[in-house]
Design a protein around this motif. Structure first.
Motif, mmCIF file in Angstrom:
data_model
loop_
_atom_site.group_PDB
_atom_site.id
_atom_site.type_symbol
_atom_site.label_atom_id
_atom_site.label_comp_id
_atom_site.label_asym_id
_atom_site.label_seq_id
_atom_site.Cartn_x
_atom_site.Cartn_y
_atom_site.Cartn_z
ATOM 1 N N PHE A 1 2.797 5.593 20.461
ATOM 2 C CA PHE A 1 2.100 6.369 19.637
ATOM 3 C C PHE A 1 2.303 5.647 18.381
ATOM 4 C CE2 PHE A 1 1.084 10.272 17.424
ATOM 5 C CZ PHE A 1 -0.085 10.574 18.059
ATOM 6 N N ILE A 2 1.148 5.093 18.068
ATOM 7 C CA ILE A 2 1.200 3.716 16.928
ATOM 8 C C ILE A 2 0.006 4.092 15.951
ATOM 9 C CG2 ILE A 2 0.928 1.563 16.214
ATOM 10 C CD1 ILE A 2 1.893 0.869 19.428
ATOM 11 N N MET A 3 0.347 4.281 14.709
ATOM 12 C CA MET A 3 -0.665 4.438 13.579
ATOM 13 C C MET A 3 -0.555 3.359 12.819
ATOM 14 S SD MET A 3 0.588 8.234 12.126
ATOM 15 C CE MET A 3 0.262 9.767 13.344
ATOM 16 N N ASN A 4 -2.110 2.683 12.668
ATOM 17 C CA ASN A 4 -2.162 1.619 12.010
ATOM 18 C C ASN A 4 -2.942 1.812 10.656
ATOM 19 O OD1 ASN A 4 -1.404 -0.091 14.216
ATOM 20 N ND2 ASN A 4 -3.223 0.580 15.261
ATOM 21 N N ASP A 5 -2.664 1.293 9.496
ATOM 22 C CA ASP A 5 -3.246 1.407 8.102
ATOM 23 C C ASP A 5 -3.581 0.433 7.466
ATOM 24 O OD1 ASP A 5 -3.476 4.295 6.486
ATOM 25 O OD2 ASP A 5 -3.374 2.428 5.353
ATOM 26 N N LYS A 6 -4.884 0.354 7.058
ATOM 27 C CA LYS A 6 -5.272 -1.140 6.246
ATOM 28 C C LYS A 6 -5.888 -0.452 4.806
ATOM 29 C CE LYS A 6 -8.566 -4.876 6.508
ATOM 30 N NZ LYS A 6 -9.768 -5.563 7.264
ATOM 31 N N LEU A 7 -5.342 -0.934 3.791
ATOM 32 C CA LEU A 7 -5.846 -0.793 2.553
ATOM 33 C C LEU A 7 -6.723 -1.847 2.171
ATOM 34 C CD1 LEU A 7 -2.295 0.471 1.241
ATOM 35 C CD2 LEU A 7 -4.219 1.895 1.148
ATOM 36 N N SER A 8 -7.763 -1.742 1.322
ATOM 37 C CA SER A 8 -8.550 -2.291 0.805
ATOM 38 C C SER A 8 -7.970 -3.272 -0.473
ATOM 39 C CB SER A 8 -9.690 -1.707 0.344
ATOM 40 O OG SER A 8 -9.610 -0.857 -0.691
ATOM 41 N N GLU A 9 -8.438 -4.122 -0.720
ATOM 42 C CA GLU A 9 -8.002 -5.138 -2.039
ATOM 43 C C GLU A 9 -7.601 -4.641 -3.115
ATOM 44 O OE1 GLU A 9 -8.825 -9.879 -3.057
ATOM 45 O OE2 GLU A 9 -10.518 -8.358 -2.788
ATOM 46 N N GLY A 10 -8.433 -3.383 -3.525
ATOM 47 C CA GLY A 10 -8.218 -2.834 -4.752
ATOM 48 C C GLY A 10 -6.945 -1.770 -4.692
ATOM 49 N N LEU A 11 -6.415 -1.742 -3.446
ATOM 50 C CA LEU A 11 -5.500 -0.624 -3.422
ATOM 51 C C LEU A 11 -3.920 -1.250 -2.831
ATOM 52 C CD1 LEU A 11 -7.458 1.982 -1.354
ATOM 53 C CD2 LEU A 11 -6.548 2.313 -3.504
ATOM 54 N N THR A 12 -2.997 -1.095 -3.603
ATOM 55 C CA THR A 12 -1.759 -1.894 -3.534
ATOM 56 C C THR A 12 -0.640 -0.638 -2.750
ATOM 57 O OG1 THR A 12 -1.916 -3.273 -5.289
ATOM 58 C CG2 THR A 12 0.288 -3.120 -4.436
ATOM 59 N N PHE A 13 -0.206 -0.858 -1.759
ATOM 60 C CA PHE A 13 0.356 0.004 -0.813
ATOM 61 C C PHE A 13 1.892 0.101 -1.792
ATOM 62 C CE2 PHE A 13 3.582 0.050 3.122
ATOM 63 C CZ PHE A 13 3.496 1.396 2.999
ATOM 64 N N ASP A 14 2.337 1.228 -1.773
ATOM 65 C CA ASP A 14 3.493 1.715 -2.622
ATOM 66 C C ASP A 14 4.741 1.341 -2.031
ATOM 67 O OD1 ASP A 14 1.893 2.301 -5.086
ATOM 68 O OD2 ASP A 14 2.184 4.429 -4.681
ATOM 69 N N GLY A 15 4.543 0.830 -0.644
ATOM 70 C CA GLY A 15 5.980 0.487 0.122
ATOM 71 C C GLY A 15 6.476 1.324 1.240
ATOM 72 N N VAL A 16 7.144 1.225 2.015
ATOM 73 C CA VAL A 16 7.581 1.879 3.157
ATOM 74 C C VAL A 16 8.356 3.117 2.541
ATOM 75 C CG1 VAL A 16 7.612 0.010 4.754
ATOM 76 C CG2 VAL A 16 9.709 0.391 3.487
ATOM 77 N N GLY A 17 8.988 2.915 1.280
ATOM 78 C CA GLY A 17 9.774 4.040 0.850
ATOM 79 C C GLY A 17 8.782 5.290 0.328
ATOM 80 N N SER A 18 7.480 5.196 0.199
ATOM 81 C CA SER A 18 6.451 6.312 -0.162
ATOM 82 C C SER A 18 6.122 7.083 1.260
ATOM 83 C CB SER A 18 5.477 5.551 -0.728
ATOM 84 O OG SER A 18 4.432 5.038 0.047
ATOM 85 N N ILE A 19 6.494 6.364 2.477
ATOM 86 C CA ILE A 19 6.288 7.070 3.495
ATOM 87 C C ILE A 19 7.316 8.255 4.194
ATOM 88 C CG2 ILE A 19 5.823 6.858 6.252
ATOM 89 C CD1 ILE A 19 4.949 4.100 5.470
#
Length: 643
Positions: free
Chosen positions: A248-266
């Motif tokens: 059971f795997i969730m895949n996420d792709k943020l576009s260039e204008g969005l910076t992932f806040d890191g695994v700590g935000s999950i």
């Protein structure tokens, strides 16, 4: 046990029939139709095969048709199946002395296996009832012969024709299912006449939303540069019955204008349980292909089928964000196991028992949901500064502006909370805080009787334990105690331990926007990546010789796509409202929709008059009038004195 009897009702009649009043028929060659109804979410074509597992004499008892004198059917290798059942630990039950015994250990014939299936032992296994029934079907499937009683292909309701009564295993033909859109299935049913079965297999799904405020989510929102955008994924624990392991795997792709806040935000919750990263699920950010991150559950089969799954995390708008009516997409999909026949047995070759991601993804039977998208929009205000009037040769450099305002954003806050637990390491102090330092000394002494004004101290509960009541009214009339040794007097309860946990809360906050820019030789400045909100534009430095303009107030209004987000190409609507400035959309050489332009004019300062001109003339005229007036007044006074 009632539910167990219902689950195995198709197997109860396998027991050998004895007694009178029985009409017996020889093993028949009657034609029967099995109608298979697919799950409504499964839109792919299926090719089903039916195998006869048990056969026997068809009989009618009290108006019901059953099978007696059970033998192995033509579709199964009985000897191999019997050995596999005895070797499978799934079918162990607890014995009288605590030892475990396989429920098929004493079986040597098909009739004896049928008797076990219809007996009490089948309901006393160490696993759940529904899983046990499907586990039997799994073992059967691994010991089939090449004799297919019937097959049919189609979507929706598929009809299979078989010859002969008995108990049948119906399964998808190997390699026949479009695993990207459907799932394999198998089930057993009794066939003594026409029969109908509904496929249990489900195609998992999920929904991706972005927070609009701290309680509302949707397909689209707006934001300013530097602000956080928070996301929520919802799904359900899939129907994993019949699987040894379920990916059971969730895949996420943020576009260039969005910076992932890191695994700590999950943060991940299943039902009311907050999961632990690195134990209950894993987050991968390296070697993930085009994805920003992948989240894989360690073992989704630890949770109840159908339980709600909620995943939250955040990203930040950066200076590469797309501006205008086109949004910045975030794309999500779900991968899942869809073939219970897959050879994966829950253990990788490297010995890890909870792999999260497959070691060799190409070799696993995985389905994938369609992409879910959300869009985040930002806008822009372009200013051109002119001297005295709008003209190409009047562009004014050196004007410094500050844009200030309040823009709303949703922030994910990680908070700690504590739950009572035997495995806990924390204690609750009287001041409401927690400590991992164990209390010392547990001697209690009486200090009087509680009144309505009592707010601290211990009383005895119904079990004789010393406690601090949460309801202070409980003190009234009760004997009060205090701890007189060690540090225990600072503890609310010296016996109860607490476990520290974390959770994520969403907060809708005011985000202060403050941007300073200075016009260049072209007179232009651009306040990029603005979201909805109220703003003030102030000229903080004015070029020498020009008058400073009054502050300009305006409001940016955002309207999301009215039909939601499907393709990711949906456009929004922006509006800029102001009584202090006239704006155009896409003006000043900017053709983008949702980008606003305005001209601001600085007027030259006024020069004080020096010599000549109307300035001195006015002084001369006024002075002359004053002289003439004085002369007239002097003459008048002399005449009055002569009289």
């Amino acid at each position: 046990m009632k539910r167990m009897k219902k689950i195995v009702s198709i197997l109860l009649a396998m027991a050998m029939v004895l007694g009178m009043g029985l009409t017996v028929f020889a093993a028949d060659n009657n034609e029967h139709k099995i109608t298979v109804t697919q799950n409504v979410d499964d839109k792919t074509e299926h090719t089903y095969e039916a195998y006869q597992i048990f056969a026997g004499d068809l009989a009618t008892v009290d108006g019901e048709q059953i099978l007696s004198n059970i033998i192995w059917g033509k579709g199964v290798n009985g000897e191999a199946l019997l050995a596999a059942l005895k070797a499978d630990n799934t079918f162990k039950v607890a014995g009288e002395e605590g030892n475990e015994t396989n429920i098929f250990a004493d079986c040597n014939t098909a009739a004896e296996v049928a008797k076990v299936l219809s007996g009490e032992e089948f309901g006393n296994s160490t696993v759940s009832e529904s899983t046990l029934t499907d586990a039997f079907a799994r073992v059967v499937e691994n010991n089939l012969t090449d004799v297919v009683a019937g097959t049919a292909t189609g979507e929706g309701n598929v009809e299979i024709t078989v010859i002969g009564s008995g108990y049948y295993l119906v399964k998808d033909k190997n390699g026949s299912v479009d695993t990207a859109n459907g799932a394999y299935s198998r089930f057993m049913l009794q066939v003594v006449s026409d029969a109908t079965a509904t496929v249990k297999s489900e195609v998992p799904s999920g929904d991706k939303k972005v927070y609009i405020d701290d309680v509302t989510t949707g397909d689209a929102n707006n934001a300013s540069i530097g602000s956080h955008v928070s996301y929520e994924i919802t799904s359900k624990v899939p129907n994993y019955v019949g699987y040894k392991y379920y990916y059971f795997i969730m895949n996420d792709k943020l576009s260039e204008g969005l910076t992932f806040d890191g695994v700590g935000s999950i943060a991940v919750k299943v039902g009311d349980t907050t999961l632990t990263q690195g134990e209950d699920y894993y987050v991968y950010t390296e070697n993930v292909g085009d994805y920003t991150f992948r989240l894989a559950f360690a073992d989704i089969m630890n949770y109840e089928v159908g339980a709600n799954i909620v995943v939250t995390y955040s990203a930040t708008i950066n200076d590469k964000a797309i501006v205008g009516t086109t949004g910045n997409p975030n794309t999500w999909n779900l991968q899942y196991s869809n073939n219970p026949d897959d050879t994966f047995d829950g253990e990788r070759t490297d010995g890890e028992n909870t792999p999260g991601l497959p070691k060799d993804e190409d070799s696993e039977a995985l389905g994938q949901t369609p992409d879910e998208k959300t869009l985040t929009y930002v806008t822009e205000l372009d200013i051109t500064k002119y001297a005295n009037s709008v003209a190409d040769d009047h562009l004014l450099a050196g004007a410094e502006f500050t844009l200030t305002g309040i823009s709303k954003q949703v922030v994910l806050n990680t908070v700690d909370y504590y739950e009572a637990s035997e495995n806990g390491t924390y204690y609750l102090l009287l001041d409401g805080t927690y400590t991992e330092t164990a209390p010392t000394g547990t001697e209690y002494v009486e200090i009087g009787v509680g009144t309505k004004d009592t707010t601290t101290g211990y009383i005895k509960d119904a079990n004789g334990d010393y406690v601090v009541p949460t309801d202070k009214a409980a003190y009234v009339g009760q004997t009060l105690y205090k701890l007189v040794k060690g540090s225990a007097e600072k503890y609310a309860d010296v016996n109860t331990k607490y476990e520290k946990k974390t959770a994520t809360e969403t907060t809708y906050v005011d985000a202060l926007v403050s941007i300073e820019l200075t016009t260049g030789r072209d007179g232009k400045i651009s306040f990029k990546d603005l979201g909805a909100g109220k703003y003030t534009l102030t000229e903080t430095v004015t070029p020498e010789g020009f008058n400073t303009i009054e502050p300009i107030e305006f409001e940016i209004v955002f309207t999301a796509p009215d039909r939601g987000v499907v393709t990711g190409d949906e456009t929004c609507m922006w509006d800029l409202v102001s009584e202090d400035i006239e704006v155009t959309e896409g003006g000043n050489g900017n053709s983008l929709g949702g980008v606003f332009s305005a001209n601001i004019i600085n007027q030259s300062g006024s020069l004080l008059p020096s010599t000549g001109g109307i300035g001195t003339t006015i002084f001369y005229v006024v002075g002359g009038i004053l002289v003439i007036g004085a002369g007239i007044l002097l003459v008048a006074k002399k005449r009055m004195s002569n009289r």
